[in-house]
Enzyme design. Structure first.
Site, PDB file in Angstrom:
ATOM      1  N   LYS A 189       0.845  -1.211   0.000  1.00  0.00           N
ATOM      2  CA  LYS A 189       0.000   0.000   0.000  1.00  0.00           C
ATOM      3  C   LYS A 189       0.871   1.248   0.000  1.00  0.00           C
ATOM      4  O   LYS A 189       0.408   2.357   0.255  1.00  0.00           O
ATOM      5  CB  LYS A 189      -0.876   0.043   1.274  1.00  0.00           C
ATOM      6  CG  LYS A 189      -2.059  -0.862   1.306  1.00  0.00           C
ATOM      7  CD  LYS A 189      -3.049  -0.455   2.432  1.00  0.00           C
ATOM      8  CE  LYS A 189      -2.731  -1.084   3.750  1.00  0.00           C
ATOM      9  NZ  LYS A 189      -3.723  -0.792   4.822  1.00  0.00           N
ATOM     10  N   LYS A 235       2.763   2.036   2.206  1.00  0.00           N
ATOM     11  CA  LYS A 235       2.698   2.569   3.569  1.00  0.00           C
ATOM     12  C   LYS A 235       3.795   1.899   4.379  1.00  0.00           C
ATOM     13  O   LYS A 235       4.034   0.705   4.244  1.00  0.00           O
ATOM     14  CB  LYS A 235       1.345   2.213   4.210  1.00  0.00           C
ATOM     15  CG  LYS A 235       0.238   3.227   3.986  1.00  0.00           C
ATOM     16  CD  LYS A 235      -0.933   2.898   4.929  1.00  0.00           C
ATOM     17  CE  LYS A 235      -1.927   4.034   4.974  1.00  0.00           C
ATOM     18  NZ  LYS A 235      -2.989   3.842   5.964  1.00  0.00           N
TER      19      LYS A 235
HETATM   20  N1  C2G Z   1     -10.234   6.554   9.637  1.00  0.00           N
HETATM   21  C1  C2G Z   1     -11.251   7.430  10.019  1.00  0.00           C
HETATM   22  N2  C2G Z   1     -10.951   8.716  10.274  1.00  0.00           N
HETATM   23  C2  C2G Z   1      -9.675   9.167  10.191  1.00  0.00           C
HETATM   24  C3  C2G Z   1      -8.637   8.277   9.825  1.00  0.00           C
HETATM   25  C4  C2G Z   1      -8.945   6.954   9.557  1.00  0.00           C
HETATM   26  O1  C2G Z   1     -12.436   7.040  10.103  1.00  0.00           O
HETATM   27  N3  C2G Z   1      -9.433  10.477  10.460  1.00  0.00           N
HETATM   28  C5  C2G Z   1     -10.598   5.159   9.344  1.00  0.00           C
HETATM   29  C6  C2G Z   1     -10.279   4.769   7.899  1.00  0.00           C
HETATM   30  O2  C2G Z   1     -11.322   5.191   7.034  1.00  0.00           O
HETATM   31  C7  C2G Z   1     -10.199   3.239   8.021  1.00  0.00           C
HETATM   32  C8  C2G Z   1      -9.652   3.040   9.447  1.00  0.00           C
HETATM   33  O3  C2G Z   1      -9.846   4.283  10.153  1.00  0.00           O
HETATM   34  O4  C2G Z   1     -11.508   2.669   7.937  1.00  0.00           O
HETATM   35  C9  C2G Z   1      -8.184   2.680   9.466  1.00  0.00           C
HETATM   36  O5  C2G Z   1      -7.478   3.691   8.752  1.00  0.00           O
HETATM   37  P1  C2G Z   1      -6.050   3.294   8.127  1.00  0.00           P
HETATM   38  O6  C2G Z   1      -5.210   2.662   9.167  1.00  0.00           O
HETATM   39  O7  C2G Z   1      -5.535   4.486   7.370  1.00  0.00           O
HETATM   40  O8  C2G Z   1      -6.477   2.138   7.115  1.00  0.00           O
HETATM   41  P2  C2G Z   1      -6.173   2.051   5.544  1.00  0.00           P
HETATM   42  O9  C2G Z   1      -4.745   2.324   5.286  1.00  0.00           O
HETATM   43  O10 C2G Z   1      -7.228   2.865   4.885  1.00  0.00           O
HETATM   44  O11 C2G Z   1      -6.325   0.484   5.258  1.00  0.00           O
HETATM   45  O12 C2G Z   1      -8.058  -3.392   3.195  1.00  0.00           O
HETATM   46  C10 C2G Z   1      -8.332  -2.079   3.630  1.00  0.00           C
HETATM   47  C11 C2G Z   1      -7.084  -1.369   4.069  1.00  0.00           C
HETATM   48  O13 C2G Z   1      -6.286  -2.168   4.933  1.00  0.00           O
HETATM   49  C12 C2G Z   1      -7.481  -0.076   4.775  1.00  0.00           C
END
Ligand code: C2G
Length: 129
Positions: free
Chosen positions: A44, A46
């Site tokens: 990703k 990341k």
């Molecule tokens: N999130 C949120 N508000 C934020 C930041 C994050 O609601 N200010 C939510 C994201 O939408 C996600 C969850 O928290 O549902 C986790 O965020 P991340 O760790 O950034 O996840 P991501 O990299 O989007 O990975 O298969 C799906 C992926 O693994 C999602």
């Protein structure tokens, strides 16, 4: 027992993550978090600050979280939903539509993200202080 699943990296845990987990748990009685492994994150583009083990320990300390499993591949979601007898899949709405292929297997819910907070923003703010 209504079972809910969500996926993510959850690095540098912040209140946006907590708010997502709180609302995801509200969708049922048992919340599974599929936590992106360091290898999956590389895919990703990341690079989490905390290791998978440390991120798992932090998530397990949150009252809303009942089980943490590894997220190792984009393709595992249908298997997860079936193997863990999941009723509802939840993600933040930055993913709206991306996981609608799960609709034949479970309810799919996209929740509004918590505005103005993100791991990226935290890192940037710390650099410019
Ligand atoms: N999130 C949120 N508000 C934020 C930041 C994050 O609601 N200010 C939510 C994201 O939408 C996600 C969850 O928290 O549902 C986790 O965020 P991340 O760790 O950034 O996840 P991501 O990299 O989007 O990975 O298969 C799906 C992926 O693994 C999602």
């Amino acid at each position: 027992m209504k079972r809910v699943i969500t996926y993510g990296t959850f690095d540098l845990l912040h209140y946006g993550h907590i708010e997502l987990l709180r609302r995801a748990k509200e969708q049922g009685d048992y919340l599974i978090v599929a936590l992106s492994t360091d290898e999956f994150n590389a895919g990703k583009d990341k690079r989490a600050y905390f290791s998978w083990g440390d991120r798992k320990r932090m998530l397990e300390a949150i009252r809303y979280v009942d089980l943490v499993i590894p997220e190792e591949a984009w393709e595992q979601k249908v298997d997860d939903v079936q193997n863990y007898h999941v009723d509802t899949f939840v993600m933040g709405d930055d993913w709206t539509g991306k996981f609608d292929f799960l609709k034949p297997y479970c309810e799919v819910v996209y929740l509004p993200r918590t505005p103005e907070i993100s791991t990226t923003q935290i890192k940037q703010d710390l650099l410019t202080r």
